[in-house]
Design a protein around this motif. Structure first.
Motif, PDB file in Angstrom:
ATOM      1  N   UNK A 157       0.824  -1.206   0.000  1.00 59.01           N
ATOM      2  CA  UNK A 157       0.000   0.000   0.000  1.00 59.01           C
ATOM      3  C   UNK A 157       0.857   1.255   0.000  1.00 59.01           C
ATOM      4  N   UNK A 158       2.064   1.157   0.551  1.00 59.66           N
ATOM      5  CA  UNK A 158       3.023   2.269   0.517  1.00 59.66           C
ATOM      6  C   UNK A 158       4.256   1.790  -0.234  1.00 59.66           C
ATOM      7  N   UNK A 159       4.310   2.143  -1.494  1.00 58.30           N
ATOM      8  CA  UNK A 159       5.412   1.695  -2.339  1.00 58.30           C
ATOM      9  C   UNK A 159       6.653   2.508  -2.018  1.00 58.30           C
ATOM     10  N   UNK A 160       7.752   1.780  -1.824  1.00 60.47           N
ATOM     11  CA  UNK A 160       9.023   2.448  -1.541  1.00 60.47           C
ATOM     12  C   UNK A 160      10.053   2.049  -2.611  1.00 60.47           C
ATOM     13  N   UNK A 161      10.719   3.064  -3.120  1.00 59.95           N
ATOM     14  CA  UNK A 161      11.772   2.860  -4.114  1.00 59.95           C
ATOM     15  C   UNK A 161      13.074   3.378  -3.514  1.00 59.95           C
ATOM     16  N   UNK A 162      13.995   2.455  -3.255  1.00 61.92           N
ATOM     17  CA  UNK A 162      15.295   2.839  -2.705  1.00 61.92           C
ATOM     18  C   UNK A 162      16.157   3.431  -3.815  1.00 61.92           C
ATOM     19  N   UNK A 163      16.695   4.602  -3.557  1.00 57.98           N
ATOM     20  CA  UNK A 163      17.561   5.266  -4.525  1.00 57.98           C
ATOM     21  C   UNK A 163      18.929   5.454  -3.877  1.00 57.98           C
ATOM     22  N   UNK A 164      19.949   4.867  -4.494  1.00 55.20           N
ATOM     23  CA  UNK A 164      21.300   5.078  -4.014  1.00 55.20           C
ATOM     24  C   UNK A 164      22.199   5.415  -5.186  1.00 55.20           C
ATOM     25  N   UNK A 165      23.235   6.160  -4.893  1.00 56.22           N
ATOM     26  CA  UNK A 165      24.179   6.576  -5.923  1.00 56.22           C
ATOM     27  C   UNK A 165      25.549   6.027  -5.572  1.00 56.22           C
ATOM     28  N   UNK A 166      26.229   5.474  -6.587  1.00 57.63           N
ATOM     29  CA  UNK A 166      27.533   4.845  -6.406  1.00 57.63           C
ATOM     30  C   UNK A 166      28.549   5.649  -7.205  1.00 57.63           C
ATOM     31  N   UNK A 167      29.666   6.007  -6.562  1.00 56.96           N
ATOM     32  CA  UNK A 167      30.653   6.839  -7.234  1.00 56.96           C
ATOM     33  C   UNK A 167      31.572   6.008  -8.116  1.00 56.96           C
ATOM     34  N   UNK A 168      32.578   6.675  -8.717  1.00 57.73           N
ATOM     35  CA  UNK A 168      33.479   5.998  -9.655  1.00 57.73           C
ATOM     36  C   UNK A 168      34.293   4.906  -8.987  1.00 57.73           C
ATOM     37  N   UNK A 169      34.437   4.955  -7.663  1.00 55.80           N
ATOM     38  CA  UNK A 169      35.170   3.914  -6.954  1.00 55.80           C
ATOM     39  C   UNK A 169      34.280   2.786  -6.466  1.00 55.80           C
ATOM     40  N   UNK A 170      33.031   2.728  -6.945  1.00 57.97           N
ATOM     41  CA  UNK A 170      32.046   1.697  -6.594  1.00 57.97           C
ATOM     42  C   UNK A 170      31.596   1.790  -5.142  1.00 57.97           C
ATOM     43  N   UNK A 171      31.736   2.969  -4.520  1.00 60.98           N
ATOM     44  CA  UNK A 171      31.282   3.170  -3.138  1.00 60.98           C
ATOM     45  C   UNK A 171      29.986   3.972  -3.125  1.00 60.98           C
ATOM     46  N   UNK A 172      29.147   3.710  -2.131  1.00 64.28           N
ATOM     47  CA  UNK A 172      27.871   4.399  -2.015  1.00 64.28           C
ATOM     48  C   UNK A 172      28.129   5.852  -1.633  1.00 64.28           C
ATOM     49  N   UNK A 173      27.539   6.779  -2.411  1.00 59.03           N
ATOM     50  CA  UNK A 173      27.716   8.214  -2.131  1.00 59.03           C
ATOM     51  C   UNK A 173      26.411   8.882  -1.735  1.00 59.03           C
ATOM     52  N   UNK A 174      25.263   8.235  -1.963  1.00 56.27           N
ATOM     53  CA  UNK A 174      23.964   8.795  -1.576  1.00 56.27           C
ATOM     54  C   UNK A 174      23.025   7.636  -1.236  1.00 56.27           C
ATOM     55  N   UNK A 175      22.098   7.890  -0.260  1.00 59.06           N
ATOM     56  CA  UNK A 175      21.231   6.825   0.267  1.00 59.06           C
ATOM     57  C   UNK A 175      19.950   7.520   0.729  1.00 59.06           C
ATOM     58  N   UNK A 176      18.809   7.259   0.067  1.00 57.47           N
ATOM     59  CA  UNK A 176      17.614   8.027   0.388  1.00 57.47           C
ATOM     60  C   UNK A 176      16.824   7.425   1.552  1.00 57.47           C
TER      61      UNK A 176
END
Length: 851
Positions: free
Chosen positions: A167-186
């Motif tokens: 009923x509450x749809x959640x879409x995880x958005x993450x961004x990975x930098x050029x070194x394959x590390x997570x740079x953003x996490x919503x």
């Protein structure tokens, strides 16, 4: 009138337009094709360019070639297609009627109506509109159906068939930098996986991801993050240690500074419908109940490549991975099922890759045929069993056929560098995979053939237009080569054969690298020319393998049941000719051969015509003591050296010379025939001692004796007698010809004779001759009516205009007088002269002091 191509008519909203006009010239057809091609490609309508170019070519040809009017081409763009209008100014040319029992619109073997027949075959809709001054022929070609503004869309479906979601749809958005590390996490990522942003930012994504090791798939998480786009399933380890299955969509982007990163959208795997790219299936399938996984998609992967080459390459890679092989290959059968053409390989040398051919039946037993599955434990024990794998280091191989409705369409094989790798079990697995992909491969192959066919049709239309535009032999040879390189081959050589007893002569060589043309020509000159063979079709030329290298084929140039030359095409050693390219080259060679033979015939007949024409011209003007003589002659019409106007200056006897200038009615070869009769008769009769009136009366009788072939003739004939005091005595007869003009040293211009009846009209003529004495400095100017009747609109040079020009020639030599008169005639009008011209100037030079 409009054709009923489809019952449903789309609304055509114009979003862009482009227009051009073309003069009624042969080269306008090629210019119109280029205009439409450039316009549609600029609009992004590459899928329909070839059809639009073919239709435009036919319609513009009808306007500028057959109707002889300007053609106006208008291109209109809409969201779902394009409309092209071709207008000409010849509305009387009506649409061909279709009577009961006749073929629609036209017979393709006839010139008339062929453009409308092509419209009916290729266009979505077409029509003809008439006005008082114009006729418009238009056609419309639609793009495939798709909702405006969307990339894809699905139909309306019942609610019970909609995908499930929370009923509450959640879409995880993450961004990975050029070194394959997570740079953003919503925030949704924190809720789904239980990590706060500060706990994961800076950590490698590989530490959180549970990446599947799917058999046959070599892509790991590091490789997936390097792709521009990736979509699929894996797991993320949550804060509680459990692996949460997710469906992900990755997109590689760059920021304003050019730094790359990957944006990852993730949802629960059972909610994959939120992100999954929809599979393009028929509407009827979309409305049905969910179906089990397609075996083809299981083997190839989803989404499958749209193009044939991509599908074939994906197939060999998956087949190699499935059986853990060192190499794999896929071959497609030719239409007659006698040969297989290599279309995709992996793990084999590059020389084995594209368009090499092997026979379908390579041996006498069942393992020598590509129509049956075959397993070879050790190729070293059976040399030549699989020609494609010779000298590759492969020892064991399994091959299976691709069949559609019982017809062999191709062969799929995998190979290993060790013997005994494969058994019948692997053959069954590979055959199962081949059965799953055979129909898709055949469908993609037919689509490629259709695109090639349409492209070939456009190519041949343009080639025919170019070849038909010249009758020059050398230019035809150059066009033949330029049309094949680099479109069909890397290099081309044209051999010509003068006659059946002559050897082929290397006449033209072209290479796509201009710096290699001279070297190629030298190499080919060392090799004996190919043997002329009458059989149509391409055949290999093995003699060039050592000298030039690569693959070389020869196509005979056949015209009028005779081999007039050979067209030789070559490619580098790592490339091979496709069957479709050879068929296109064969079509081109037929057209080129006819154009080359037409150029040969034109050259031969032009040479004969010029030789005969030169025989009608005087051999040369004699030197007349105490006189200046100058003659200028211009025949009207391309390739003509003699027309209806003629002149002659010849000795009659010692101290007497004859001169004549005349004009036969008409121009061209018919008039030239009477010209020859008149000139030779004048010489013969004058040397018999006859006077001017008697000479012309007998010539009049000879012309009338020709009957229906006779033509009336105007003629100025005279006898010239140089005098001891430096003057010249003339006796002239002017039979219907423009009067000769006498220029005195003081600038006075007067006629030198009276007009009398022309020749070739009445039998009994009463002619007389007049005596004129030319003093020192006098000029006698004689011309034909091509000079006096020179026109510019309603203006005409006339006798008075000629006299004005002559008054400016005081003190000039005979040559300068004739040249000034010709220059004045040419400058009087901008258009080229439409009538023959002859100018004869006679001058008595003034005595210099001391002579």
């Amino acid at each position: 009138m409009a054709s009923d191509v489809q019952p449903h008519r789309r609304r055509f909203v114009i979003t862009a337009r482009a227009a051009a006009s073309f003069d009624p010239l042969g080269r306008s057809v090629a210019a119109a094709r280029a205009f439409v091609r450039d316009t549609l490609q600029g609009w992004g309508f590459a899928d329909i360019v070839d059809d639009a170019v073919v239709l435009t070519s036919e319609l513009v040809t009808n306007a500028v070639v057959h109707a002889g009017t300007r053609a106006e081409v208008l291109c209109l763009r809409a969201e779902d297609g394009v409309r092209v209008e071709v207008a000409d100014r010849y509305p009387e040319r009506e649409l061909p009627l279709r009577h009961p029992g006749e073929r629609p619109y036209a017979d393709p073997d006839r010139e008339s109506g062929r453009g409308l027949m092509l419209c009916a075959a290729l266009a979505t809709r077409w029509g003809v509109e008439y006005t008082a001054t114009h006729k418009h022929v238009w056609f419309r070609i639609d793009l495939p159906d798709r909702p405006v503004g969307t990339r894809s869309a699905g139909p309306v479906v019942p609610d019970r068939l909609l995908p499930l979601a929370d009923s509450r749809v959640r879409v995880a958005v993450l961004q990975v930098d050029a070194g394959d590390c997570v740079s953003a996490w919503n925030e949704d990522a924190e809720h789904v996986f239980g990590y706060a942003a500060e706990k994961v930012v800076g950590r490698p994504l590989a530490e959180l991801a549970a990446w599947p090791q799917t058999p046959g798939t070599g892509t790991g998480i590091a490789e997936a993050l390097r792709l521009s786009r990736w979509e699929g399933s894996y797991g993320i380890r949550g804060a509680d240690g459990r692996v949460i299955p997710v469906y992900a969509s990755h997109l590689r982007v760059r920021d304003a500074h050019g730094e790359p990163s990957i944006v990852c959208l993730l949802v629960h795997d059972d909610e994959r419908a939120l992100l999954q790219t929809p599979v393009r299936v028929p509407v009827s399938d979309q409305l049905s109940e969910p179906r089990p996984a397609d075996p083809f998609e299981v083997f190839i992967g989803s989404p499958a490549p749209d193009d044939l080459d991509g599908l074939l390459q994906r197939t060999v890679e998956r087949a190699r991975d499935m059986l853990e092989a060192d190499a794999a290959f896929l071959l497609l059968a030719t239409d007659d099922e006698t040969e297989l053409e290599v279309r995709a390989t992996t793990g084999l040398p590059s020389t084995r890759q594209r368009f090499a051919r092997v026979p379908v039946e390579a041996g006498t037993n069942r393992y020598g045929s590509a129509r049956m599955p075959a397993v070879h434990d050790d190729l070293a024990a059976v040399p030549g069993a699989v020609p494609l794998l010779e000298s590759t280091g492969m020892r064991s191989v399994v091959t299976v056929p691709l069949k559609v409705e019982g017809r062999l369409t191709g062969s799929l094989g995998v190979a290993a560098e060790v013997p005994g790798r494969y058994s019948n079990e692997e053959a069954l697995r590979l055959q199962f995979a081949a059965d799953r992909i055979a129909l898709a491969v055949e469908s993609a192959r037919l689509g490629e053939l259709e695109r090639l066919r349409r492209g070939s049709l456009s190519f041949l239309v343009e080639a025919s237009d170019l070849l038909a535009g010249t009758l020059d032999r050398d230019q035809t040879l150059a066009l033949m080569a330029q049309m094949t390189v680099p479109t069909l081959a890397t290099w081309c050589a044209v051999y010509t054969i003068a006659d059946q007893s002559s050897d082929p002569l290397l006449s033209y060589v072209l290479h796509e690298d201009e710096e290699r043309i001279d070297g190629l020509k030298e190499l080919l000159s060392r090799v004996s020319p190919p043997e002329p063979v009458r059989e149509a079709g391409a055949r290999p030329w093995h003699e060039t393998a050592l000298a030039v290298g690569g693959e070389t084929v020869i196509l005979p140039l056949l015209a009028r049941n005779r081999v007039i030359g050979l067209l030789t095409l070559g490619k580098p050693s790592e490339e091979h000719f496709r069957q479709e390219i050879l068929e296109l080259a064969e079509d081109l060679s037929r057209r080129a051969a006819l154009a080359l033979d037409n150029a040969r015939l034109y050259s031969e007949r032009t040479a004969i015509s010029r030789s005969l024409q030169r025989s009608l011209l005087p051999p040369g003007s004699p030197a007349i003591p105490g006189m200046e003589v100058e003659v200028i002659y211009r025949a009207a019409g391309e390739g003509n050296e003699v027309g209806g106007d003629f002149y002659d200056v010849f000795p009659i006897r010692d101290g007497a010379y004859g001169f004549a200038i005349g004009d036969v009615c008409g121009t061209g070869p018919e008039a030239a025939a009477v010209t020859g009769l008149a000139r030779h008769a004048l010489r013969l009769l004058a040397r018999e001692g006859l006077g001017g009136p008697a000479v012309l009366e007998r010539l009049n009788a000879a012309i009338l004796d020709e009957g229906a072939r006779s033509r009336f003739l105007t003629l100025l004939y005279g006898e010239l007698h140089p005098q001891p005091d430096g003057s010249a005595l003339m006796k002239v007869v002017c039979a219907g010809h423009p009067l000769p003009l006498r220029l005195r040293p003081n600038g006075e211009v007067v006629p030198a004779a009276d007009p009398q009846p022309l020749l070739g009209v009445i039998e009994d003529l009463d002619l007389y001759e007049q005596t004129v004495t030319l003093d020192a400095g006098d000029v006698l100017l004689c011309v034909t009516d091509g000079v006096t009747e020179r026109r510019e609109g309603t203006r005409m040079l006339g006798d008075d205009g000629l006299a004005e020009v002559l008054t400016t020639c005081t003190g000039l030599t005979a040559g300068a007088v004739a040249a000034r008169v010709l220059r004045a005639v040419e400058r009087f009008a901008a258009e080229p002269a439409s009538d023959d011209m002859a100018i004869l100037a006679l001058r008595v030079p003034q005595q210099r002091e001391g002579d």
